[in-house]
Design a protein around this motif. Sequence first.
Motif, PDB file in Angstrom:
ATOM      1  N   LEU A  83      31.796 -15.889  46.045  1.00 53.61           N
ATOM      2  CA  LEU A  83      33.160 -16.296  46.355  1.00 53.61           C
ATOM      3  C   LEU A  83      34.138 -16.046  45.215  1.00 53.61           C
ATOM      4  O   LEU A  83      35.315 -15.758  45.446  1.00 53.61           O
ATOM      5  CB  LEU A  83      33.203 -17.770  46.740  1.00 53.61           C
ATOM      6  CG  LEU A  83      32.707 -18.112  48.123  1.00 53.61           C
ATOM      7  CD1 LEU A  83      32.606 -19.615  48.302  1.00 53.61           C
ATOM      8  CD2 LEU A  83      33.634 -17.528  49.188  1.00 53.61           C
ATOM      9  N   ILE A  84      33.680 -16.164  43.993  1.00 52.59           N
ATOM     10  CA  ILE A  84      34.602 -16.020  42.851  1.00 52.59           C
ATOM     11  C   ILE A  84      34.718 -14.580  42.365  1.00 52.59           C
ATOM     12  O   ILE A  84      35.584 -14.287  41.552  1.00 52.59           O
ATOM     13  CB  ILE A  84      34.229 -16.963  41.687  1.00 52.59           C
ATOM     14  CG1 ILE A  84      32.852 -16.668  41.143  1.00 52.59           C
ATOM     15  CG2 ILE A  84      34.366 -18.401  42.113  1.00 52.59           C
ATOM     16  CD1 ILE A  84      32.470 -17.480  39.899  1.00 52.59           C
TER      17      ILE A  84
ATOM     18  N   GLN B  33      39.360 -21.650  41.288  1.00 50.68           N
ATOM     19  CA  GLN B  33      39.810 -20.734  42.335  1.00 50.68           C
ATOM     20  C   GLN B  33      39.773 -21.326  43.736  1.00 50.68           C
ATOM     21  O   GLN B  33      40.540 -20.924  44.602  1.00 50.68           O
ATOM     22  CB  GLN B  33      38.951 -19.465  42.317  1.00 50.68           C
ATOM     23  CG  GLN B  33      39.103 -18.645  41.062  1.00 50.68           C
ATOM     24  CD  GLN B  33      38.226 -17.414  41.088  1.00 50.68           C
ATOM     25  OE1 GLN B  33      37.823 -16.952  42.134  1.00 50.68           O
ATOM     26  NE2 GLN B  33      37.922 -16.877  39.913  1.00 50.68           N
TER      27      GLN B  33
ATOM     28  N   ILE C 235      36.005 -26.531  45.471  1.00 52.22           N
ATOM     29  CA  ILE C 235      34.551 -26.404  45.361  1.00 52.22           C
ATOM     30  C   ILE C 235      33.808 -27.433  46.216  1.00 52.22           C
ATOM     31  O   ILE C 235      32.799 -27.107  46.840  1.00 52.22           O
ATOM     32  CB  ILE C 235      34.108 -26.454  43.882  1.00 52.22           C
ATOM     33  CG1 ILE C 235      32.659 -26.010  43.740  1.00 52.22           C
ATOM     34  CG2 ILE C 235      34.317 -27.806  43.292  1.00 52.22           C
ATOM     35  CD1 ILE C 235      32.225 -25.800  42.310  1.00 52.22           C
TER      36      ILE C 235
ATOM     37  N   LEU D 188      28.577 -19.407  45.510  1.00 54.59           N
ATOM     38  CA  LEU D 188      29.756 -19.603  44.663  1.00 54.59           C
ATOM     39  C   LEU D 188      30.043 -18.351  43.855  1.00 54.59           C
ATOM     40  O   LEU D 188      31.212 -17.962  43.693  1.00 54.59           O
ATOM     41  CB  LEU D 188      29.566 -20.800  43.728  1.00 54.59           C
ATOM     42  CG  LEU D 188      29.581 -22.168  44.404  1.00 54.59           C
ATOM     43  CD1 LEU D 188      29.248 -23.258  43.387  1.00 54.59           C
ATOM     44  CD2 LEU D 188      30.911 -22.443  45.062  1.00 54.59           C
ATOM     45  N   ARG D 189      29.012 -17.712  43.348  1.00 55.81           N
ATOM     46  CA  ARG D 189      29.177 -16.478  42.567  1.00 55.81           C
ATOM     47  C   ARG D 189      29.860 -15.410  43.422  1.00 55.81           C
ATOM     48  O   ARG D 189      30.777 -14.723  42.964  1.00 55.81           O
ATOM     49  CB  ARG D 189      27.820 -15.989  42.058  1.00 55.81           C
ATOM     50  CG  ARG D 189      27.924 -14.803  41.118  1.00 55.81           C
ATOM     51  CD  ARG D 189      26.575 -14.411  40.573  1.00 55.81           C
ATOM     52  NE  ARG D 189      26.178 -15.368  39.545  1.00 55.81           N
ATOM     53  CZ  ARG D 189      24.975 -15.928  39.454  1.00 55.81           C
ATOM     54  NH1 ARG D 189      24.045 -15.641  40.323  1.00 55.81           N
ATOM     55  NH2 ARG D 189      24.700 -16.779  38.495  1.00 55.81           N
TER      56      ARG D 189
ATOM     57  N   LYS E  88      34.574 -21.627  36.996  1.00 54.43           N
ATOM     58  CA  LYS E  88      35.388 -20.575  37.612  1.00 54.43           C
ATOM     59  C   LYS E  88      35.669 -20.898  39.074  1.00 54.43           C
ATOM     60  O   LYS E  88      36.789 -20.712  39.554  1.00 54.43           O
ATOM     61  CB  LYS E  88      34.693 -19.221  37.506  1.00 54.43           C
ATOM     62  CG  LYS E  88      34.723 -18.620  36.127  1.00 54.43           C
ATOM     63  CD  LYS E  88      34.024 -17.277  36.101  1.00 54.43           C
ATOM     64  CE  LYS E  88      34.007 -16.685  34.722  1.00 54.43           C
ATOM     65  NZ  LYS E  88      33.282 -15.395  34.696  1.00 54.43           N
ATOM     66  N   ALA E  89      34.657 -21.360  39.782  1.00 55.29           N
ATOM     67  CA  ALA E  89      34.824 -21.689  41.192  1.00 55.29           C
ATOM     68  C   ALA E  89      35.819 -22.828  41.378  1.00 55.29           C
ATOM     69  O   ALA E  89      36.668 -22.781  42.275  1.00 55.29           O
ATOM     70  CB  ALA E  89      33.481 -22.045  41.814  1.00 55.29           C
ATOM     71  N   SER E  90      35.743 -23.842  40.536  1.00 55.65           N
ATOM     72  CA  SER E  90      36.638 -24.996  40.692  1.00 55.65           C
ATOM     73  C   SER E  90      38.089 -24.634  40.412  1.00 55.65           C
ATOM     74  O   SER E  90      38.998 -25.286  40.918  1.00 55.65           O
ATOM     75  CB  SER E  90      36.196 -26.152  39.803  1.00 55.65           C
ATOM     76  OG  SER E  90      36.355 -25.841  38.450  1.00 55.65           O
TER      77      SER E  90
END
Length: 76
Positions: free
Chosen positions: A74-75, A43, A46, A71-72, A39-41
Amino acid sequence: MNKKVSIHFTLEKPVIDYLRSKFSFTDAEIKNNLEIFEKASKQIDILMIVSGLTQKALDATNPKGYIIGALRKLIE
């Protein structure tokens, strides 16, 4: 299904290499958090974000947990 997919299909090699070298992530640890990394990559950049968090993460009690938590956030 994600448990059967290789981490290399989801994350770029430079990201995997960075997680391994700076934070000693194993393939199993990356795979356990693959949903967050995926998910992070999609949005954010990363690699840029994680490299920017490196010093704070390494100063934390649990650097791997710090990266996953950041990361959690941020997304979401």
